[in-house]
Design an enzyme around this catalytic site. Structure first.
Site, PDB file in Angstrom:
ATOM      1  CG  MET A  42      28.639 -23.573 -13.025  1.00  0.00           C
ATOM      2  SD  MET A  42      28.322 -21.914 -13.624  1.00  0.00           S
ATOM      3  CE  MET A  42      27.531 -21.242 -12.179  1.00  0.00           C
TER       4      MET A  42
ATOM      5  CB  SER B 168      21.638 -15.161 -12.051  1.00  0.00           C
ATOM      6  OG  SER B 168      23.014 -15.342 -11.788  1.00  0.00           O
TER       7      SER B 168
ATOM      8  CG  HIS C 207      24.343 -23.262 -11.675  1.00  0.00           C
ATOM      9  ND1 HIS C 207      24.338 -22.412 -12.772  1.00  0.00           N
ATOM     10  CD2 HIS C 207      24.881 -24.434 -12.110  1.00  0.00           C
ATOM     11  CE1 HIS C 207      24.877 -23.031 -13.809  1.00  0.00           C
ATOM     12  NE2 HIS C 207      25.213 -24.256 -13.432  1.00  0.00           N
TER      13      HIS C 207
ATOM     14  CG  ASP D 228      25.273 -18.525 -11.233  1.00  0.00           C
ATOM     15  OD1 ASP D 228      24.897 -19.610 -11.695  1.00  0.00           O
ATOM     16  OD2 ASP D 228      24.697 -17.445 -11.475  1.00  0.00           O
TER      17      ASP D 228
ATOM     18  CG  MET E  64      31.060 -19.624 -11.229  1.00  0.00           C
ATOM     19  SD  MET E  64      31.275 -18.427 -12.543  1.00  0.00           S
ATOM     20  CE  MET E  64      29.555 -18.132 -12.996  1.00  0.00           C
TER      21      MET E  64
ATOM     22  CG  ASP F  14      21.832 -20.275 -15.710  1.00  0.00           C
ATOM     23  OD1 ASP F  14      21.882 -19.070 -16.002  1.00  0.00           O
ATOM     24  OD2 ASP F  14      22.544 -20.802 -14.821  1.00  0.00           O
TER      25      ASP F  14
ATOM     26  CG  MET G  57      24.438 -24.760 -18.033  1.00  0.00           C
ATOM     27  SD  MET G  57      23.959 -23.368 -16.992  1.00  0.00           S
ATOM     28  CE  MET G  57      24.934 -22.023 -17.689  1.00  0.00           C
TER      29      MET G  57
ATOM     30  CG  HIS H  71      20.517 -19.111 -10.558  1.00  0.00           C
ATOM     31  ND1 HIS H  71      20.154 -20.436 -10.738  1.00  0.00           N
ATOM     32  CD2 HIS H  71      21.700 -18.959 -11.201  1.00  0.00           C
ATOM     33  CE1 HIS H  71      21.075 -21.041 -11.475  1.00  0.00           C
ATOM     34  NE2 HIS H  71      22.031 -20.164 -11.759  1.00  0.00           N
TER      35      HIS H  71
HETATM   36  C1  DX5 Z   1      26.507 -18.449 -16.059  1.00  0.00           C
HETATM   37  C2  DX5 Z   1      25.584 -18.578 -14.877  1.00  0.00           C
HETATM   38  C3  DX5 Z   1      24.324 -17.812 -15.012  1.00  0.00           C
HETATM   39  C4  DX5 Z   1      24.500 -16.339 -15.254  1.00  0.00           C
HETATM   40  C5  DX5 Z   1      23.507 -16.003 -16.309  1.00  0.00           C
HETATM   41  O1  DX5 Z   1      27.431 -19.454 -16.057  1.00  0.00           O
HETATM   42  O2  DX5 Z   1      25.245 -19.912 -14.630  1.00  0.00           O
HETATM   43  O3  DX5 Z   1      23.422 -18.063 -13.947  1.00  0.00           O
HETATM   44  O4  DX5 Z   1      24.285 -15.515 -14.149  1.00  0.00           O
HETATM   45  O5  DX5 Z   1      23.692 -14.682 -16.678  1.00  0.00           O
HETATM   46  P1  DX5 Z   1      22.883 -14.025 -17.865  1.00  0.00           P
HETATM   47  O6  DX5 Z   1      21.431 -14.113 -17.510  1.00  0.00           O
HETATM   48  O7  DX5 Z   1      23.402 -12.629 -17.872  1.00  0.00           O
HETATM   49  O8  DX5 Z   1      23.207 -14.785 -19.109  1.00  0.00           O
HETATM   50 ZN    ZN Z   2      23.619 -20.276 -13.134  1.00  0.00          ZN
END
Ligand code: DX5
Ligand code: ZN
Length: 222
Positions: A67, A7, A65, A34, A36, A174, A136, A32
């Site tokens: 969010m 990620s 992903h 993310d 947000m 994740d 998650m 991956h």
């Molecule tokens: C958190 C993200 C993850 C994040 C995971 O909301 O969706 O993808 O990067 O990070 P770790 O592996 O550090 O928990």
């Molecule tokens: Zn993620």
């Protein structure tokens, strides 16, 4: 085969090209990414422009992903920017079925992520349209959080649903994943492991991907 999806949330963006090259050499299967929005989750990351720029650094599949609230407004832009898999949150839209079909119509694979509070059973009527189910194992928003133990049971339930109703669907997990729990996650049925801090939070991301892979040798996937 088990897929490893580093990620980028935990990567150092001042040297993102090298960071991506590192995990690629280590044998990463997906990147991956993310997204947000500061509304669905408290944190803010990046939009389609950055994803498009990252596209120039790697040919690995981009696992985006989302969010974000109202994901239906943005999936087209992320697809244009180069997303191969697009996952949105079950909790973020009232029309998940329509959105899954829309993502597929754009030529991407379509995924749904569920927060720790959402039972796997909520996907019972959506499973047909899913290419990826993302469990998650932390509350979304930040890297480096502690794995929520109950997630292991949810991964087992998701594996049962997938095996019964849509065996081609990938099962991704994740949040809070590292050497201490990858084995049990794969045994529970996970096939794609997202890891941020346990890869990019280490001094040697390439070696960390390799190490995770070697820890999975001999683990039997359910
Ligand atoms: C958190 C993200 C993850 C994040 C995971 O909301 O969706 O993808 O990067 O990070 P770790 O592996 O550090 O928990
Ligand atoms: Zn993620």
């Amino acid at each position: 085969m088990i897929k490893i999806a580093p990620s980028l949330l935990s990567a150092d963006f001042s040297e993102i090209k090298e960071q991506i090259a590192d995990v690629q050499r280590g044998g990463a299967d997906y990147l991956h990414i993310d997204v947000m929005d500061g509304r669905f989750v408290p944190n803010i990351t990046w939009g389609p422009k950055i994803v498009g720029d990252l596209r120039k650094c790697s040919a690995l599949p981009f696992d985006c992903h989302l969010m974000i609230e109202e994901p239906e407004r943005y999936v087209g832009d992320f697809r244009k920017a180069g997303a191969d898999l697009i996952s949105f949150h079950y909790e973020a839209t009232p029309h998940a079925q329509r959105l899954l079909a829309h993502i597929r119509s754009l030529g991407a694979k379509a995924g749904i992520a569920i927060c720790p509070q959402t039972p796997v059973a909520m996907l019972e009527d959506l499973i047909d349209g899913l290419d990826l189910l993302l469990v998650m194992s932390v509350n979304p928003g930040f890297g480096g959080q502690e794995f929520i133990a109950h997630s292991l049971e949810k991964v087992r339930q998701a594996r049962e649903l997938i095996d019964r109703a849509n065996p081609a669907c990938e099962l991704e997990v994740d949040g809070g994943i590292g050497s201490e729990n990858i084995g049990s996650l794969v045994e529970a049925g996970a096939r794609v492991l997202v890891m941020g801090s346990s890869i990019f939070g280490t001094p040697d991301p390439e070696g960390s991907v390799r190490r995770m892979r070697s820890l999975l040798t001999g683990v039997s996937a359910r």
